[in-house]
Write a protein that holds these residues in place. Structure first.
Motif, mmCIF file in Angstrom:
data_model
loop_
_atom_site.group_PDB
_atom_site.id
_atom_site.type_symbol
_atom_site.label_atom_id
_atom_site.label_comp_id
_atom_site.label_asym_id
_atom_site.label_seq_id
_atom_site.Cartn_x
_atom_site.Cartn_y
_atom_site.Cartn_z
ATOM 1 N N THR A 276 -6.610 -2.929 -0.180
ATOM 2 C CA THR A 276 -7.164 -2.418 0.911
ATOM 3 C C THR A 276 -6.356 -2.592 2.232
ATOM 4 O O THR A 276 -6.234 -3.454 2.620
ATOM 5 N N PRO A 277 -6.227 -1.345 2.731
ATOM 6 C CA PRO A 277 -5.257 -1.460 3.953
ATOM 7 C C PRO A 277 -5.998 -1.875 5.110
ATOM 8 O O PRO A 277 -7.341 -2.003 5.363
ATOM 9 N N LYS A 278 -5.377 -2.639 6.051
ATOM 10 C CA LYS A 278 -5.711 -3.064 7.294
ATOM 11 C C LYS A 278 -5.495 -1.983 8.296
ATOM 12 O O LYS A 278 -4.802 -1.352 8.335
ATOM 13 N N VAL A 279 -6.108 -1.991 9.541
ATOM 14 C CA VAL A 279 -5.921 -1.031 10.611
ATOM 15 C C VAL A 279 -5.574 -1.631 11.903
ATOM 16 O O VAL A 279 -6.244 -2.545 12.275
ATOM 17 N N GLU A 280 -4.743 -1.084 12.718
ATOM 18 C CA GLU A 280 -4.186 -1.674 13.931
ATOM 19 C C GLU A 280 -4.473 -0.740 14.923
ATOM 20 O O GLU A 280 -4.077 0.632 14.523
ATOM 21 N N TRP A 281 -5.058 -0.832 15.943
ATOM 22 C CA TRP A 281 -4.913 0.098 17.050
ATOM 23 C C TRP A 281 -4.141 -0.170 18.290
ATOM 24 O O TRP A 281 -3.844 -1.310 18.708
ATOM 25 N N LYS A 282 -3.563 0.816 18.993
ATOM 26 C CA LYS A 282 -2.727 0.485 20.309
ATOM 27 C C LYS A 282 -2.727 1.926 21.063
ATOM 28 O O LYS A 282 -3.253 2.927 20.858
ATOM 29 N N LYS A 283 -2.684 1.398 22.524
ATOM 30 C CA LYS A 283 -2.425 2.812 23.511
ATOM 31 C C LYS A 283 -1.149 2.924 23.922
ATOM 32 O O LYS A 283 -0.330 2.088 24.218
ATOM 33 N N LYS A 284 -0.529 4.075 23.476
ATOM 34 C CA LYS A 284 0.730 4.546 23.274
ATOM 35 C C LYS A 284 1.199 4.411 24.836
ATOM 36 O O LYS A 284 2.376 4.246 25.071
ATOM 37 N N ASP A 285 0.322 4.829 25.845
ATOM 38 C CA ASP A 285 0.910 4.718 27.270
ATOM 39 C C ASP A 285 0.374 3.925 28.132
ATOM 40 O O ASP A 285 0.189 3.897 29.294
ATOM 41 N N GLY A 286 0.115 2.745 27.254
ATOM 42 C CA GLY A 286 -0.371 1.523 28.334
ATOM 43 C C GLY A 286 -0.912 0.301 27.138
ATOM 44 O O GLY A 286 -0.821 0.370 26.126
ATOM 45 N N SER A 287 -1.718 -0.496 28.025
ATOM 46 C CA SER A 287 -2.063 -1.670 27.137
ATOM 47 C C SER A 287 -3.613 -1.440 26.820
ATOM 48 O O SER A 287 -4.361 -1.042 27.442
ATOM 49 N N LEU A 288 -3.832 -1.718 25.421
ATOM 50 C CA LEU A 288 -5.324 -1.513 25.036
ATOM 51 C C LEU A 288 -6.363 -2.531 25.694
ATOM 52 O O LEU A 288 -7.560 -2.218 25.746
ATOM 53 N N GLU A 289 -5.584 -3.782 25.960
ATOM 54 C CA GLU A 289 -6.670 -4.880 26.572
ATOM 55 C C GLU A 289 -7.263 -4.228 27.845
ATOM 56 O O GLU A 289 -8.399 -4.665 28.446
ATOM 57 N N GLU A 290 -6.347 -3.445 28.711
ATOM 58 C CA GLU A 290 -6.513 -2.877 30.146
ATOM 59 C C GLU A 290 -7.720 -1.825 29.953
ATOM 60 O O GLU A 290 -8.049 -1.498 30.934
#
Length: 1285
Positions: A276-290
């Motif tokens: 079963t794959p795992k999934v990661e998210w990111k914001k390409k033009d900034g920080s996801l935490e912000e």
């Protein structure tokens, strides 16, 4: 007329003149330019109100006629009427007072679909709601479906679809089984946003026949279950191949998502693959935490609860497992439906004012703004030159009563529209003065005061002020008129005291105000600038003056800006009644500015001071060495913080590390440097390794030492000094021992260090010096003779040369003991002090250190004392007297550590003989003793008698007994007995009895008062005088009785009885009668019990039984009680007396044993005859011995006495022996309780019998609590044997 704009204020209503009328005027929440605010205390008869919408409709979907309900409610005076417009045309009749629209049963549901507006109107204008849409739909219905059966192999991916009926209100999807239990979701199995059930890879356990999709339509209040889906997962016969991830959703590599601001949005990535794959998210033009995004659903969703403009941008999800990965990007675009930035307010205006209504809205894309008047677009209303509209701002100049209306501002873009209703109300109100009449204003001289005359009206009224016998007030430059009609008077003086009148022009409305002027408060002595040591206390003054008529005042102390709280006297801050502040236990953080503020009702005054906390300075730092030479170096440093106390000097310390072990390193003081210097040149010893440190000093104390400097080495050199302390320490005769103080290794100045020792005979003919080199002291010279003088000196030498020439000293060879004793020994005696003199010792053979005087007591003067006196002293204890004589006869030494030839010795025994001798001593020891010298001390007054006690044979008589003084200091001549009765009013006369026989040590006193206490004194006498007295406070003893208040503590087989004996009662013997409350039981008596015991344990009882206890005194019952023992009731043994054979046998054995013991005792007594001790007693009875009354021993009646006081002849003989025999046991105590063992030996208690402590002694048999002492009164075997045959 205009007033300044004020925002954020709301009024709860307006008042009528006769009856308050609360008006919910939202227009009072904010005041715009030109608007008026009706004060709360303004009274009006009536006022109209334009319509204000309270409840407005919302867009929704209707599934039935019941869902057609559009609320529309408004307030206003007069009450508004309502009408509805649907799709631009009037809909239904006009509705008075109630505007909610509901469906009518005869109309079809479809006829209600469309866009609606509600209009609320009265005589002042019309308010309009925002356009809302009603969507009409039929109830969702699930069409007939075929049962679905899906098959797949383990490890494969699959989708179970759910296709519910479409609706304008999308349903919530729930996958459940036939038991209505949700299908468990995980990163492998989950429900997508589209409602389908996704399996990333299948397991055998996924096989089931009840996968049911339930569609929940919340608005329609309907749940539609789909036909169950059967899923069969078959085992994979082939090897299960792992697969890299792919995405079920979304499809492709990029997705564009449009979201509206403050709404929720979810980005979804559902992968498939094995494992079963795992999934990661990111914001390409900034920080996801912000961003506001939050990862949910096992990482498959990126959810925004309320999307913001900052969340706009590029996002990416990446699914991966051990075999690869895949990614998908999202472009999230955030737009916004219109929202208000500035809203126009509902306001009142006076005629002639200029009105400005600001209406500003934002949105993405930028919204457009339109204005309407009473629901009609301004474009369709007649033009008015006074009205202008520009960029959302509507301006209306020179308003009139007819301009009262409701204006609508509407903003819209492609995402929706918003609408605001704002009314403009032009009103005319009569003038009123709102301030109270006759107010008294109090102010201090020099202050400012406001005299209130708040007025209101529309148009605004004109106010005038007048003062009694004063020119026009407004002409005074100190007076300013405020916009509400009040005046401000600045710099008030006592001349301004008086009455003032405020009135409205062209009316008869006026009020008066009274001004009272007081003296201002003045600070006389404020806080000082104090310097205080850390840990001490500081006092700050606050002395002030105030007007005597100002009674209320408050003193506030602040540290910087923080208010200090009053605390207890032992806490940090203490406030005294005179305003003084005490700061205790001052620390560095207490350094601050302190202010004292005095507040009265009218003014305040403030004064400031400070506390500067001084402390030890911080340690210097950054030590460095420079300008080094062979014998010097310059030490520099940076001073530390001085803590508000200037550094006065620095202390430089040094540590030498080359010539000492590391564990023995120590710091030594080297130099003191003035506090304004930060360097010093230091002179150093050769051939050393040095480290330095610096300590700063200010007026408070020393700092901690700095960190040590780096090491500094100096080169070697010849010695610069010689050793000190050169001397002789000769011990053995004919040997000269030369010693000195070893030089510190730092003073060796180089390698190969030695000492050159030089010596020669003092005063001799040979002037040459003998010498030798040694490494360390001492140095020995043999064959020198006894105590011969020598010149000696020692010089330091190393491998580079010799030190400076040393100075010589005189020493001596070894000593021997003195050869002759001192002569001419003589003494002179004064009382107990002797002065000893002798001639100076000769032939000492060394240095005379002093003399020793040897004293020895050889005995008393006058030989033996009288026989009776000796006998009484022997009664005090032969062993003790022998020890005292041994102590006196032991020689005592007095050391005279000087060459003086006399010494006074004190503390000698009076009326004694001594001998002494004198010796001389030096360091080798003592010489021979001088011839013995004898002397004696004179007679002196005796000491006090050694002891004093009493007996009371009756209530009016008392016998005193004493023992002779331990120190008679001469020949004892007799005694003086004095006694005095204690009287409350004053002391009575002393009575005296003189006893001239020193052998008599008792005195009987009669005719005493039983109700009084007496003070007794006994004084011993010699020819030198009377000694000090021994004193006793006592009273006669009263007749004793059995106790009447007894406490009982029950045991299993015993009863513990306790009582408090009478303080002055003589001992009384009594018997405790007891009866077991059981058939066949008789009364039994205990042994004789003493009333002074205070405790008795009645033993041998039956557990769990009831007993009747009784004590009789004569024929009267003194005390009785009923009580129980603890424990189970004893069981009754079966059978008669014959069954108790074991008991008969036991009793018989005991009787036989007692009989055998009696026979043995009688045989021993007949064989031994009289006791040897008794013979001795009979022989040594003297005439002065008088028999004691047999019922008393000490202060208590003898335990062997009974009620009739009958005694046998042997008892009387025994009592005589107690007084008359030298070797009697009475010598060893004040009273004797004598018994005999079966072999004829004595047993007794050689002490005065006192009250027995509770719980410690009992006359009865032993109990678990008490050890049983010898029975004091019951007849024993020894008493039977002691009776005459």
């Amino acid at each position: 007329m205009c007033v300044s704009q004020r925002r954020g204020r709301s009024s709860p209503g307006l008042h009528l003149i006769l009856l308050p009328l609360l008006l919910p005027l939202s227009f009072l929440s904010s005041i715009a330019q030109g608007a008026i605010d009706i004060p709360q205390n303004y009274k009006v008869q009536n006022i109209l109100q334009p319509p204000i919408l309270k409840v407005t409709p919302k867009s929704h979907t209707a599934f039935s006629l019941e869902d057609i309900q559009l609320p529309c409610e408004a307030s206003g005076t007069p009450t508004p009427t309502f009408r509805w417009v649907k799709d631009g045309e009037a809909f239904g009749p006009e509705r008075p007072a109630y505007g909610t629209l509901r469906a009518e049963d005869e109309e079809p549901l479809a006829s209600y679909g469309g866009f609606y507006r509600c209009y609320a109107s009265n005589t002042l204008g019309t308010a309009v709601t925002q356009s809302v849409q009603v969507i009409v739909e039929a109830q969702p219905v699930l069409l007939k479906q075929q049962r679905v059966h899906k098959r797949a192999h383990e490890g494969e991916s699959i989708i179970l679809s759910c296709n519910p009926p479409q609706s304008s209100t999308p349903p919530f999807i729930h996958w459940m089984d036939k038991r209505m239990v949700h299908i468990k979701q995980s990163d492998r199995v989950m429900v997508g946003l589209d409602g389908n059930l996704y399996f990333s890879n299948l397991l055998g356990t996924d096989s089931r026949d009840d996968y049911i999709c339930n569609a929940q339509y919340a608005a329609a209040r309907t749940v539609l279950p789909h036909t169950a889906v059967m899923l069969t997962v078959s085992p994979n016969n082939d090897v299960i191949h792992a697969r890299k991830p792919h995405l079920f959703r979304p499809i492709g590599s990029h997705t564009s998502v449009l979201a509206l601001k403050q709404q929720s949005v979810t980005l979804e990535c559902i992968p498939k693959g094995l494992p079963t794959p795992k999934v990661e998210w990111k914001k390409k033009d900034g920080s996801l935490e912000e961003t506001g995004g939050r990862v949910e659903a096992h990482g498959r969703w990126l959810h925004f609860d309320s999307v913001a403009q900052g969340d706009d941008g590029e996002y990416e999800c990446r699914a991966f497992n051990a075999h690869g990965s895949t990614a998908h990007s999202f472009s999230l675009t955030v737009e916004a439906s219109p929202f208000w930035v500035k809203e126009p307010q509902n306001l009142l205006y006076s005629p002639g004012e200029t009105v400005r209504l600001d209406c500003q809205a934002e949105g993405i894309p930028t919204p457009l703004l339109t204005w309407s008047l009473n629901g009609e677009p301004l474009t369709e209303v007649d033009e008015d030159p006074r009205r202008s509209v520009s960029d959302g701002v509507l301006i209306l100049r020179d308003v009139e009563f007819a301009d009262t209306a409701v204006y609508q501002c509407e903003a819209y873009n492609k995402h929706g529209s918003i609408l605001l209703n704002t009314y403009l109300y032009v009103v005319e109100l009569p003038p009123q003065i709102l301030s109270s009449d006759g107010l008294v204003y109090r102010v201090t001289e020099g202050g400012d005061v406001v005299l209130h005359c708040e007025s209101f009206g529309s148009p605004r009224p004109h106010v005038t002020w007048e003062g009694e016998e004063r020119p026009p007030l407004l002409s005074d430059p100190r007076i300013a008129l405020l916009t509400n009609g009040s005046i401000t008077l600045s710099g008030v003086s006592h001349e301004d005291d008086g009455e003032y009148t405020c009135s409205i022009k062209h009316t008869n409305i006026s009020i008066s105000a009274h001004l009272k002027v007081y003296n201002r408060t003045v600070m006389l002595t404020g806080p000082q600038h104090v310097r205080a040591l850390r840990g001490t206390s500081a006092l700050l003054d606050c002395d002030f003056y105030k007007d005597r008529e100002l009674h209320q005042y408050q003193i506030v102390w602040r540290k910087d800006t923080q208010k200090l709280q009053e605390s207890s006297p032992d806490d940090k801050y203490t406030f005294f009644e005179n305003g003084t502040l005490k700061v205790s236990n001052i620390q560095s953080e207490d350094s601050a500015y302190y202010s004292c503020e005095v507040f009265t009702d009218l003014d305040q005054v403030k004064a400031s001071g400070s506390i500067t906390v001084v402390a030890r300075p911080d340690a210097p730092r950054d030590l460095s060495l420079s300008d080094a030479t062979d014998h010097s170096v310059t030490l520099s440093w940076t001073p530390g913080n001085s803590h508000n106390s200037p550094i006065t000097e620095f202390l430089v310390e040094v540590r030498e590390e080359q010539h000492t072990e590391e564990g023995g390193w120590s710091w030594a003081r080297m130099r003191r440097v003035p506090g304004d210097f930060d360097h010093v040149e230091l002179s150093l010893d050769p051939y050393c390794t040095f480290r330095f440190r610096v300590i700063a000093i200010n007026d408070v104390g020393h700092s901690d030492p700095s960190r040590p400097s780096e090491r500094h080495n100096t080169p070697p050199a010849v010695p610069t000094m010689n050793p000190g302390g050169v001397r002789s320490e000769s011990i053995d005769p004919k040997t000269l021992v030369i010693t000195w103080e070893e030089m510190d290794k730092r003073q060796h100045n180089g390698q190969g260090f030695q000492y050159k020792v030089l010596w020669r005979r003092a005063g001799g003919t040979d002037v040459r010096w003998n010498h030798a080199d040694v490494a360390a002291p001492p140095f020995l010279v043999n064959d020198t003779g006894t105590y011969e003088p020598f010149e000696i000196k020692v010089q330091a030498v190393n491998s580079l040369g010799e030190g400076p020439a040393p100075q010589s000293k005189v020493g001596h060879s070894g000593e021997e003991e003195p050869e002759e004793a001192p002569s001419g020994v003589s003494t002179s005696v004064v009382n107990s002090t002797v002065r000893v003199q002798w001639n100076e010792a000769q032939n000492v053979r060394g240095l005379l250190l002093g003399y020793k005087i040897y004293f020895q007591w050889t005995g008393p003067r006058g030989g033996r004392v009288g026989r009776s006196l000796r006998r009484q002293k022997e009664r005090e204890g032969r062993a003790e007297r022998a020890r005292e004589r041994d102590t006196l006869r032991r020689p005592q030494v007095v050391v005279v550590n000087s060459t003086t030839t006399w010494r006074e010795v004190t503390g000698l025994q009076l009326y004694s003989q001594y001998q002494l001798s004198v010796t001389a001593f030096n360091s080798k020891g003592e010489g021979p003793h001088s011839s013995p010298h004898h002397f004696s001390t004179p007679e002196g007054a005796p000491g006090p008698p050694a002891s004093l006690r009493f007996e009371s044979p009756s209530e009016k008589s008392l016998i005193l007994y004493w023992t002779p003084p331990e120190d008679t200091n001469g020949v004892l001549l007799g005694y003086i007995v004095q006694y005095q009765q204690e009287v409350e009013s004053k002391d009575s006369l002393w009575k005296m009895e003189t006893i001239r026989d020193p052998g008599v040590t008792h005195s009987e006193l009669d005719h005493l008062d039983p109700s009084s206490h007496y003070i007794f004194k006994v004084i011993a006498r010699t020819a030198a005088g009377d000694g000090p007295p021994i004193m006793l406070r006592a009273a006669t003893l009263l007749e004793g009785v059995p106790p009447s208040h007894i406490s009982i503590v029950s045991g299993n087989t015993s009863l513990n009885l306790s009582w408090v004996p009478g303080e002055r009662d003589r001992n009384h013997g009594f018997v405790i009668r007891y009866l077991r409350k059981s058939p066949g039981c008789d009364w039994m008596d205990s042994e004789v019990v003493n009333s002074t015991q205070g405790f008795y344990s009645l033993t041998g009882l039956q557990p769990g039984s009831n007993y009747h206890l009784m004590i009789k005194h004569g024929n009267d019952t003194q005390w009785e009680n009923m009580t129980w023992t603890i424990g189970p009731v004893p069981s009754v043994m079966p059978g008669g007396f014959a069954a108790r054979g074991w008991l008969i046998g036991l009793i018989s054995a005991i009787l036989l044993l007692v009989l055998i013991l009696l026979i043995i005792c009688l045989m021993k007594r007949s064989k031994g005859g009289k006791y040897a001790v008794k013979d001795k007693e009979e022989k040594e009875v003297e005439s002065e011995a008088r028999p004691m009354k047999d019922e008393t021993f000490g202060e208590y009646r003898s335990l062997e006495s009974d009620a009739d006081e009958k005694r046998s002849g042997s008892d009387a003989s025994l009592n005589e022996s107690k007084l008359g025999s030298d070797d009697s046991l009475a010598e060893y105590g004040d009273s004797v309780d004598i018994q005999f063992n079966e072999d004829g030996s004595f047993i007794g208690q050689y002490s005065n019998r006192g009250p027995v402590p509770h719980g410690n002694e009992s006359s009865g048999p032993a109990s678990p609590v008490n050890a049983a002492p010898p029975p004091p009164a019951a007849p024993s075997m020894t008493s039977v044997l002691n009776r005459p045959i």
